[in-house]
Design an enzyme around this catalytic site. Structure first.
Site, short mmCIF file in Angstrom:
data_model
loop_
_atom_site.label_atom_id
_atom_site.label_comp_id
_atom_site.label_asym_id
_atom_site.label_seq_id
_atom_site.Cartn_x
_atom_site.Cartn_y
_atom_site.Cartn_z
N VAL A 61 8.98 49.54 12.74
CA VAL A 61 9.48 50.66 13.56
C VAL A 61 8.81 51.97 13.14
O VAL A 61 9.21 53.04 13.56
CB VAL A 61 11.02 50.78 13.40
CG1 VAL A 61 11.73 49.54 13.93
CG2 VAL A 61 11.42 51.04 11.94
N ARG B 56 13.90 58.21 6.25
CA ARG B 56 12.77 57.30 6.58
C ARG B 56 11.80 57.98 7.53
O ARG B 56 10.58 57.88 7.40
CB ARG B 56 13.29 56.01 7.20
CG ARG B 56 13.95 55.09 6.19
CD ARG B 56 14.61 53.93 6.88
NE ARG B 56 13.64 53.01 7.46
CZ ARG B 56 14.00 52.04 8.31
NH1 ARG B 56 15.27 51.90 8.67
NH2 ARG B 56 13.12 51.21 8.79
N PRO C 96 0.56 38.79 -0.12
CA PRO C 96 0.34 38.54 -1.55
C PRO C 96 1.25 37.44 -2.10
O PRO C 96 0.99 36.85 -3.13
CB PRO C 96 0.68 39.89 -2.21
CG PRO C 96 0.83 40.87 -1.13
CD PRO C 96 1.03 40.14 0.14
N HIS D 34 11.55 45.50 17.25
CA HIS D 34 12.74 46.12 16.68
C HIS D 34 12.87 47.60 16.97
O HIS D 34 13.67 48.28 16.32
CB HIS D 34 12.77 45.87 15.16
CG HIS D 34 12.84 44.41 14.82
ND1 HIS D 34 12.34 43.90 13.64
CD2 HIS D 34 13.33 43.34 15.49
CE1 HIS D 34 12.53 42.58 13.59
NE2 HIS D 34 13.13 42.23 14.72
C1 BV8 Z 1 19.98 38.59 16.29
C2 BV8 Z 1 15.06 47.41 12.59
C3 BV8 Z 1 21.58 37.64 17.71
C4 BV8 Z 1 16.03 48.29 11.92
C5 BV8 Z 1 15.31 45.15 11.68
C6 BV8 Z 1 20.39 32.96 9.70
C7 BV8 Z 1 19.31 32.38 10.34
C8 BV8 Z 1 18.67 33.00 11.39
C9 BV8 Z 1 19.09 34.25 11.81
C10 BV8 Z 1 20.15 34.83 11.15
C11 BV8 Z 1 20.81 34.20 10.12
N1 BV8 Z 1 21.80 35.03 9.69
C12 BV8 Z 1 21.78 36.16 10.43
C13 BV8 Z 1 20.80 36.04 11.32
C14 BV8 Z 1 20.42 37.00 12.31
C15 BV8 Z 1 19.58 38.14 11.72
C16 BV8 Z 1 18.62 37.70 10.65
O1 BV8 Z 1 17.56 37.19 10.92
N2 BV8 Z 1 19.04 37.93 9.39
C17 BV8 Z 1 18.19 37.56 8.27
C18 BV8 Z 1 18.23 38.65 7.20
C19 BV8 Z 1 18.69 36.23 7.73
N3 BV8 Z 1 18.83 38.60 12.85
C20 BV8 Z 1 19.38 39.52 13.65
O2 BV8 Z 1 20.46 40.02 13.47
C21 BV8 Z 1 18.55 39.86 14.87
N4 BV8 Z 1 19.40 39.74 15.99
O3 BV8 Z 1 19.79 37.55 15.74
O4 BV8 Z 1 20.84 38.76 17.30
C22 BV8 Z 1 22.05 38.07 19.02
C23 BV8 Z 1 21.43 37.56 20.16
C24 BV8 Z 1 21.88 37.98 21.37
C25 BV8 Z 1 22.91 38.90 21.47
C26 BV8 Z 1 23.50 39.43 20.32
C27 BV8 Z 1 23.07 39.02 19.08
C28 BV8 Z 1 18.06 41.30 14.78
C29 BV8 Z 1 17.12 41.42 13.63
C30 BV8 Z 1 16.48 42.82 13.64
C31 BV8 Z 1 17.02 43.62 12.50
N5 BV8 Z 1 16.31 44.90 12.44
N6 BV8 Z 1 14.68 46.34 11.67
C32 BV8 Z 1 15.36 49.16 10.90
O5 BV8 Z 1 14.14 49.04 10.65
O6 BV8 Z 1 16.07 50.01 10.34
S1 BV8 Z 1 14.75 43.91 10.68
C33 BV8 Z 1 13.82 44.49 9.40
O7 BV8 Z 1 13.37 43.31 8.71
C34 BV8 Z 1 12.56 45.22 9.79
O8 BV8 Z 1 12.33 45.28 11.18
C35 BV8 Z 1 11.49 44.35 9.17
O9 BV8 Z 1 10.32 44.42 9.86
C36 BV8 Z 1 12.13 43.03 9.26
C37 BV8 Z 1 11.51 41.91 8.52
O10 BV8 Z 1 11.19 42.34 7.24
P1 BV8 Z 1 9.64 42.35 6.87
O11 BV8 Z 1 8.92 43.18 7.88
O12 BV8 Z 1 9.19 40.95 6.71
O13 BV8 Z 1 9.65 43.14 5.54
P2 BV8 Z 1 10.01 42.57 4.10
O14 BV8 Z 1 10.19 43.73 3.19
O15 BV8 Z 1 11.11 41.55 4.21
O16 BV8 Z 1 8.71 41.75 3.66
C38 BV8 Z 1 7.49 42.44 3.44
C39 BV8 Z 1 6.44 41.37 3.20
O17 BV8 Z 1 5.19 42.03 3.03
C40 BV8 Z 1 6.68 40.55 1.94
O18 BV8 Z 1 6.47 39.18 2.24
C41 BV8 Z 1 5.61 41.06 0.96
O19 BV8 Z 1 5.12 40.01 0.12
C42 BV8 Z 1 4.53 41.49 1.92
N7 BV8 Z 1 3.64 42.53 1.41
C43 BV8 Z 1 3.91 43.50 0.51
N8 BV8 Z 1 2.80 44.29 0.34
C44 BV8 Z 1 1.85 43.80 1.18
C45 BV8 Z 1 2.38 42.69 1.87
N9 BV8 Z 1 1.67 41.99 2.77
C46 BV8 Z 1 0.41 42.38 3.00
N10 BV8 Z 1 -0.17 43.44 2.39
C47 BV8 Z 1 0.51 44.16 1.48
N11 BV8 Z 1 -0.08 45.21 0.87
#
Ligand code: BV8
Ligand code: ZN
Length: 272
Positions: A111, A78, A241, A142
């Site tokens: 990131v 990456r 989108p 993040h």
């Molecule tokens: C935590 C770094 C607790 C690493 C990342 C159920 C409910 C709520 C929460 C949870 C749950 N089950 C589990 C959880 C917790 C979990 C979570 O949210 N899971 C999700 C999957 C359900 N969260 C965590 O674990 C967080 N920590 O809760 O800790 C805690 C508290 C205290 C003490 C201990 C523990 C930590 C989350 C951070 C994870 N790390 N990244 C790395 O990068 O390698 S997250 C990762 O996803 C990236 O950072 C990314 O940014 C993030 C979100 O994804 P998006 O950025 O939205 O990207 P995605 O591909 O999904 O979407 C892209 C979008 O762009 C699409 O909508 C698309 O249509 C659009 N698009 C495409 N092209 C374009 C466009 N838009 C505009 N223009 C274009 N041209």
């Protein structure tokens, strides 16, 4: 059946322009989609896979514990891929807005470092030449691909270099305590830095407009920031989108790409 949304109509952009243009306190929240037009793969899009793995399988402490070499191989790939990418017009439009209006603040889930590069570019030429890029630097929820953290003593270093993943023995180690280094990013199941999260929540609560760009709004606590803005009396404007879980609470959800919509949405008629 998934509803197909018409691409953002001019009047929708004008209305959103009016909302954003008349606001002072603006929180811009970005996700991987803002970097899509720079060639950075999004997490959940068609190019989100690496080999046969999904990000959620590798971006965890358990995966690193089990196979640090494989996880470093993914991050090293990456780093190399993102290192060749340049900011796009969306990053530039956001950089100009945060330079023009110090109450417009950027919080990113990304990131990839492209927002920071766009700020440096804006500070080196054009109307904001000579400004300090750090004045408008984003809150990074993040972490960063280009920073490592020691698993032993927490020592952090900037590191844009290639990673030697030939064996566990060749993985990067701490110059201070010789423990294994890890990417300085927040993995799934790890808490965000409390001070960083608090700062982002305060901005969300104070914002008149939360502009959400390029996120699937699935990852928490980042995805809950726009809810805070709305609960505190502000409004949400979305650029994507596709519809997301935030679409229903947005006063305006512009269907289209960030690189096309943001320059129209954020550029004032005559830059200062
Ligand atoms: C935590 C770094 C607790 C690493 C990342 C159920 C409910 C709520 C929460 C949870 C749950 N089950 C589990 C959880 C917790 C979990 C979570 O949210 N899971 C999700 C999957 C359900 N969260 C965590 O674990 C967080 N920590 O809760 O800790 C805690 C508290 C205290 C003490 C201990 C523990 C930590 C989350 C951070 C994870 N790390 N990244 C790395 O990068 O390698 S997250 C990762 O996803 C990236 O950072 C990314 O940014 C993030 C979100 O994804 P998006 O950025 O939205 O990207 P995605 O591909 O999904 O979407 C892209 C979008 O762009 C699409 O909508 C698309 O249509 C659009 N698009 C495409 N092209 C374009 C466009 N838009 C505009 N223009 C274009 N041209
Ligand atoms: Zn160390």
């Amino acid at each position: 059946m998934e509803r197909t949304y018409p691409l953002a109509e001019a009047h929708q952009i004008d209305r959103a322009r009016q909302l954003v243009g008349s606001a002072r306190r603006i929180l811009i929240l970005t996700g991987a989609g803002v970097s899509a037009e720079s060639g950075v793969p999004t997490f959940r899009g068609p190019d989100g896979m690496w080999r046969k793995f999904r990000p959620e399988q590798l971006a965890t402490p358990e995966a690193f514990q089990a196979d640090p070499r494989l996880v470093w191989e993914w991050y090293g790939w990456r780093r190399e891929r993102v290192g060749a990418c340049r900011p796009n017009a969306a990053h530039a439009a956001i950089a100009h807005l945060t330079f023009r209006n110090e109450d417009a603040r950027l919080v990113t889930q990304n990131v990839d470092g492209l927002h920071e590069l766009a700020l440096e570019e804006a500070a080196s030429e054009g109307p904001f030449k000579g400004d300090s890029a750090s004045r408008a630097s984003p809150i990074r929820l993040h972490g960063s691909l280009f920073q490592t953290r020691c698993t032993g003593c927490d020592h952090r270093t900037l590191d844009r270099g290639p990673v030697d993943v030939r064996s566990e023995a060749s993985l990067p180690r701490c110059s201070e305590c010789a423990a294994l280094l890890r990417p300085d990013v927040v993995w799934f199941g790890e808490g965000l830095d409390p001070e960083i999260l608090q700062a982002a929540m305060r901005l969300a609560e104070r914002a008149e407009v939360c502009l959400v760009v390029g996120t699937s709004a699935l990852v928490h606590p980042a995805a809950s920031l726009p809810l805070l803005t709305r609960e505190s009396g502000g409004v949400v404007v979305e650029v994507n989108p596709e519809p997301t879980p935030l679409t229903a609470l947005a006063v305006s959800s512009l269907r289209g790409s960030a690189g096309k919509i943001l320059p129209e949405l954020l550029t004032v008629s005559a830059e200062p």
